[in-house]
Design an enzyme around this catalytic site. Structure first.
Site, PDB file in Angstrom:
ATOM      1  N   ASP A  64       0.912  -1.159   0.039  1.00 31.56           N
ATOM      2  CA  ASP A  64      -0.199   0.230   0.046  1.00 31.56           C
ATOM      3  C   ASP A  64       0.879   0.933   0.053  1.00 31.56           C
ATOM      4  O   ASP A  64       1.716   1.430   0.740  1.00 31.56           O
ATOM      5  CB  ASP A  64      -0.813   0.084   1.266  1.00 31.56           C
ATOM      6  CG  ASP A  64      -1.865   1.122   1.208  1.00 31.56           C
ATOM      7  OD1 ASP A  64      -2.852   0.913   0.547  1.00 31.56           O
ATOM      8  OD2 ASP A  64      -1.561   2.215   2.110  1.00 31.56           O
ATOM      9  N   ASN A  72      -2.383  13.602  -3.875  1.00 26.55           N
ATOM     10  CA  ASN A  72      -3.162  13.883  -4.672  1.00 26.55           C
ATOM     11  C   ASN A  72      -4.094  15.394  -4.362  1.00 26.55           C
ATOM     12  O   ASN A  72      -4.078  16.347  -5.332  1.00 26.55           O
ATOM     13  CB  ASN A  72      -4.380  12.860  -5.107  1.00 26.55           C
ATOM     14  CG  ASN A  72      -4.020  11.764  -5.685  1.00 26.55           C
ATOM     15  OD1 ASN A  72      -3.246  11.827  -6.804  1.00 26.55           O
ATOM     16  ND2 ASN A  72      -4.726  10.558  -5.560  1.00 26.55           N
ATOM     17  N   HIS A  77      -3.698  15.148  -9.396  1.00 23.17           N
ATOM     18  CA  HIS A  77      -3.532  13.771  -9.795  1.00 23.17           C
ATOM     19  C   HIS A  77      -2.546  13.240 -10.634  1.00 23.17           C
ATOM     20  O   HIS A  77      -1.910  12.300 -10.657  1.00 23.17           O
ATOM     21  CB  HIS A  77      -4.933  13.316 -10.269  1.00 23.17           C
ATOM     22  CG  HIS A  77      -6.055  13.292  -9.060  1.00 23.17           C
ATOM     23  ND1 HIS A  77      -6.441  12.180  -8.517  1.00 23.17           N
ATOM     24  CD2 HIS A  77      -7.028  14.140  -9.042  1.00 23.17           C
ATOM     25  CE1 HIS A  77      -7.153  12.521  -7.730  1.00 23.17           C
ATOM     26  NE2 HIS A  77      -7.530  13.756  -7.999  1.00 23.17           N
ATOM     27  N   ASP A  81      -0.626  10.053 -10.016  1.00 25.42           N
ATOM     28  CA  ASP A  81      -0.264   9.144 -11.131  1.00 25.42           C
ATOM     29  C   ASP A  81       1.236   8.813 -11.026  1.00 25.42           C
ATOM     30  O   ASP A  81       1.812   7.566 -11.297  1.00 25.42           O
ATOM     31  CB  ASP A  81      -0.898   9.392 -12.395  1.00 25.42           C
ATOM     32  CG  ASP A  81      -2.310   9.335 -12.396  1.00 25.42           C
ATOM     33  OD1 ASP A  81      -3.065   8.784 -11.610  1.00 25.42           O
ATOM     34  OD2 ASP A  81      -2.748   9.794 -13.383  1.00 25.42           O
ATOM     35  N   ASP A 107      -4.099   2.653  -4.829  1.00 31.54           N
ATOM     36  CA  ASP A 107      -2.490   2.714  -4.337  1.00 31.54           C
ATOM     37  C   ASP A 107      -2.389   1.511  -3.703  1.00 31.54           C
ATOM     38  O   ASP A 107      -1.184   1.119  -3.055  1.00 31.54           O
ATOM     39  CB  ASP A 107      -2.403   3.769  -3.172  1.00 31.54           C
ATOM     40  CG  ASP A 107      -3.390   3.706  -1.742  1.00 31.54           C
ATOM     41  OD1 ASP A 107      -4.105   2.718  -1.951  1.00 31.54           O
ATOM     42  OD2 ASP A 107      -3.250   4.434  -1.088  1.00 31.54           O
TER      43      ASP A 107
END
Length: 193
Positions: A64, A72, A77, A81, A107
């Site tokens: 994770d 974010n 974003h 990403d 994630d």
């Protein structure tokens, strides 16, 4: 006649390429190129079945990426990403070519270790954690370091082995590791304040 054969051959090649592209899109995550959720679970199910017959162990690592939501929210974003892609690359670089890596979504990632690496699950997890920790995401004039929490589940395959139970156990181990890391950070902050 030759022109007809050539046209037919071209159409067959185009259809085969189209079939391959559709298969790739159906089984791989578009952002990272890793197996997607369905494909990694399908691989794990088949792998457990094969290992059950051979009496082998199987190990999975649940990964994770820490702090994706704040990343974010703060940087957008595109930065999120980039963090996901960098994490995927770090996981792949820290695992062997016989291990299989997939993105579960968001994630979260899952690593299915090959038989040769299954007994070294904790060592592989440590290698992944270090590999992710060496990555940074450039955002404007700054860089944001990455961290990940990991959980490992290992079992000797038998008739009772449930692949999804193994994933849940690795997920639970990851959450325990995340809680322990938060507690350590909180003690460090309290000690310095």
């Amino acid at each position: 006649l030759q022109a007809s054969v050539d046209t037919l051959s071209t159409r067959i090649r185009e259809r085969e390429l189209q079939r391959q592209l559709l298969h790739e899109a159906a089984t791989h995550d578009s952002l990272t190129g890793l197996f997607n959720r369905a494909a990694i679970f399908d691989h794990l199910t088949h792998d457990v079945s094969r290992r059950r017959d051979a009496g082998e162990t199987v190990a999975v690592i649940f990964v994770d990426l820490d702090g994706l939501k704040p990343l974010n929210d703060t940087y957008g974003h595109v930065a999120g990403d980039a963090a996901i892609v960098a994490t995927a690359e770090a996981i792949v670089s820290a695992t062997g070519s016989c291990d299989v890596v997939g993105r579960l979504g968001g994630d979260e990632f899952l690593v299915v270790l090959c038989h040769e690496h299954s007994c070294d699950g904790n060592a592989v997890a440590a290698s992944i954690r270090e590999s992710v920790g060496r990555r940074v995401i450039p955002v404007g004039d700054a860089t944001v370091p990455l961290e990940a929490s990991l959980g490992v589940a290992l079992t000797q395959c038998d008739a009772e082995t449930d692949p999804m139970k193994l994933v849940r156990e690795a997920d639970e181990a990851m959450y325990e590791a995340k809680k322990a890391a938060r507690a350590i950070r909180a003690r460090m902050i309290a000690a310095s304040g």
